[in-house]
Design a protein around this motif. Sequence first.
Motif, PDB file in Angstrom:
ATOM      1  N   ALA A  24     -28.113  17.042  35.530  1.00 47.21           N
ATOM      2  CA  ALA A  24     -28.365  15.783  36.716  1.00 47.21           C
ATOM      3  C   ALA A  24     -29.068  16.208  37.794  1.00 47.21           C
ATOM      4  O   ALA A  24     -29.900  15.524  38.207  1.00 47.21           O
ATOM      5  N   ARG A  25     -28.670  17.495  38.346  1.00 48.82           N
ATOM      6  CA  ARG A  25     -29.323  17.994  39.643  1.00 48.82           C
ATOM      7  C   ARG A  25     -30.952  18.335  39.296  1.00 48.82           C
ATOM      8  O   ARG A  25     -31.812  17.832  39.963  1.00 48.82           O
ATOM      9  N   LYS A  26     -31.270  19.061  38.188  1.00 44.40           N
ATOM     10  CA  LYS A  26     -32.617  19.187  37.685  1.00 44.40           C
ATOM     11  C   LYS A  26     -33.340  18.062  37.678  1.00 44.40           C
ATOM     12  O   LYS A  26     -34.468  17.892  37.950  1.00 44.40           O
ATOM     13  N   ARG A  27     -32.893  16.965  36.971  1.00 51.49           N
ATOM     14  CA  ARG A  27     -33.462  15.704  36.601  1.00 51.49           C
ATOM     15  C   ARG A  27     -33.957  14.874  38.090  1.00 51.49           C
ATOM     16  O   ARG A  27     -34.967  14.507  37.919  1.00 51.49           O
ATOM     17  N   LYS A  28     -33.095  15.093  38.870  1.00 45.47           N
ATOM     18  CA  LYS A  28     -33.372  14.630  40.082  1.00 45.47           C
ATOM     19  C   LYS A  28     -34.244  15.237  40.819  1.00 45.47           C
ATOM     20  O   LYS A  28     -34.613  15.019  42.057  1.00 45.47           O
ATOM     21  N   GLY A  29     -34.683  16.441  40.529  1.00 41.29           N
ATOM     22  CA  GLY A  29     -35.530  17.420  41.160  1.00 41.29           C
ATOM     23  C   GLY A  29     -35.125  18.078  42.450  1.00 41.29           C
ATOM     24  O   GLY A  29     -35.772  18.748  43.312  1.00 41.29           O
ATOM     25  N   PHE A  30     -33.678  18.318  42.312  1.00 35.85           N
ATOM     26  CA  PHE A  30     -33.178  18.998  43.363  1.00 35.85           C
ATOM     27  C   PHE A  30     -33.009  20.616  42.793  1.00 35.85           C
ATOM     28  O   PHE A  30     -32.540  20.779  41.784  1.00 35.85           O
ATOM     29  N   THR A  31     -33.040  21.523  43.714  1.00 39.24           N
ATOM     30  CA  THR A  31     -32.828  22.998  43.630  1.00 39.24           C
ATOM     31  C   THR A  31     -31.123  22.947  44.025  1.00 39.24           C
ATOM     32  O   THR A  31     -30.545  22.134  44.585  1.00 39.24           O
ATOM     33  N   GLN A  32     -30.730  23.967  43.708  1.00 34.87           N
ATOM     34  CA  GLN A  32     -29.143  24.238  44.054  1.00 34.87           C
ATOM     35  C   GLN A  32     -29.094  24.203  45.571  1.00 34.87           C
ATOM     36  O   GLN A  32     -28.369  23.775  46.259  1.00 34.87           O
ATOM     37  N   GLU A  33     -30.205  24.943  46.185  1.00 36.85           N
ATOM     38  CA  GLU A  33     -30.243  24.996  47.511  1.00 36.85           C
ATOM     39  C   GLU A  33     -30.447  23.678  48.175  1.00 36.85           C
ATOM     40  O   GLU A  33     -29.721  23.229  49.371  1.00 36.85           O
ATOM     41  N   GLY A  34     -31.346  22.985  47.587  1.00 37.35           N
ATOM     42  CA  GLY A  34     -31.562  21.401  48.223  1.00 37.35           C
ATOM     43  C   GLY A  34     -30.324  20.570  47.994  1.00 37.35           C
ATOM     44  O   GLY A  34     -30.034  19.966  49.155  1.00 37.35           O
ATOM     45  N   LEU A  35     -29.700  20.616  46.987  1.00 37.25           N
ATOM     46  CA  LEU A  35     -28.488  19.817  46.863  1.00 37.25           C
ATOM     47  C   LEU A  35     -27.449  20.472  47.999  1.00 37.25           C
ATOM     48  O   LEU A  35     -26.725  19.460  48.692  1.00 37.25           O
TER      49      LEU A  35
END
Length: 81
Positions: A9-20
């Motif tokens: 889900a995080r990757k689908r939304k274009g977030f890195t772990q750091e960004g989230l």
Amino acid sequence: MRNESLTQARKRKGFTQEGLAELMGYSKASVSNWENGYSNPSLSDAFKVSEILKEDINTLFSGLKVQFQCTEEEISDKEVG
């Protein structure tokens, strides 16, 4: 247990772990730990992640134990009328 649902889900939304993590006020290590199954988010953090990623909380955290540490105010905010 690794949380593939959260990772995908995080990757689908274009977030890195750091960004989230930054949006949540945490370190990248916190998100990494949630995804790799080393720790689980609090209930309020699980709701926040689901809101940010626009995913159902049950989809993201199904089968995982989230830490039920929240205030009475947080509980009443989530109550269904």
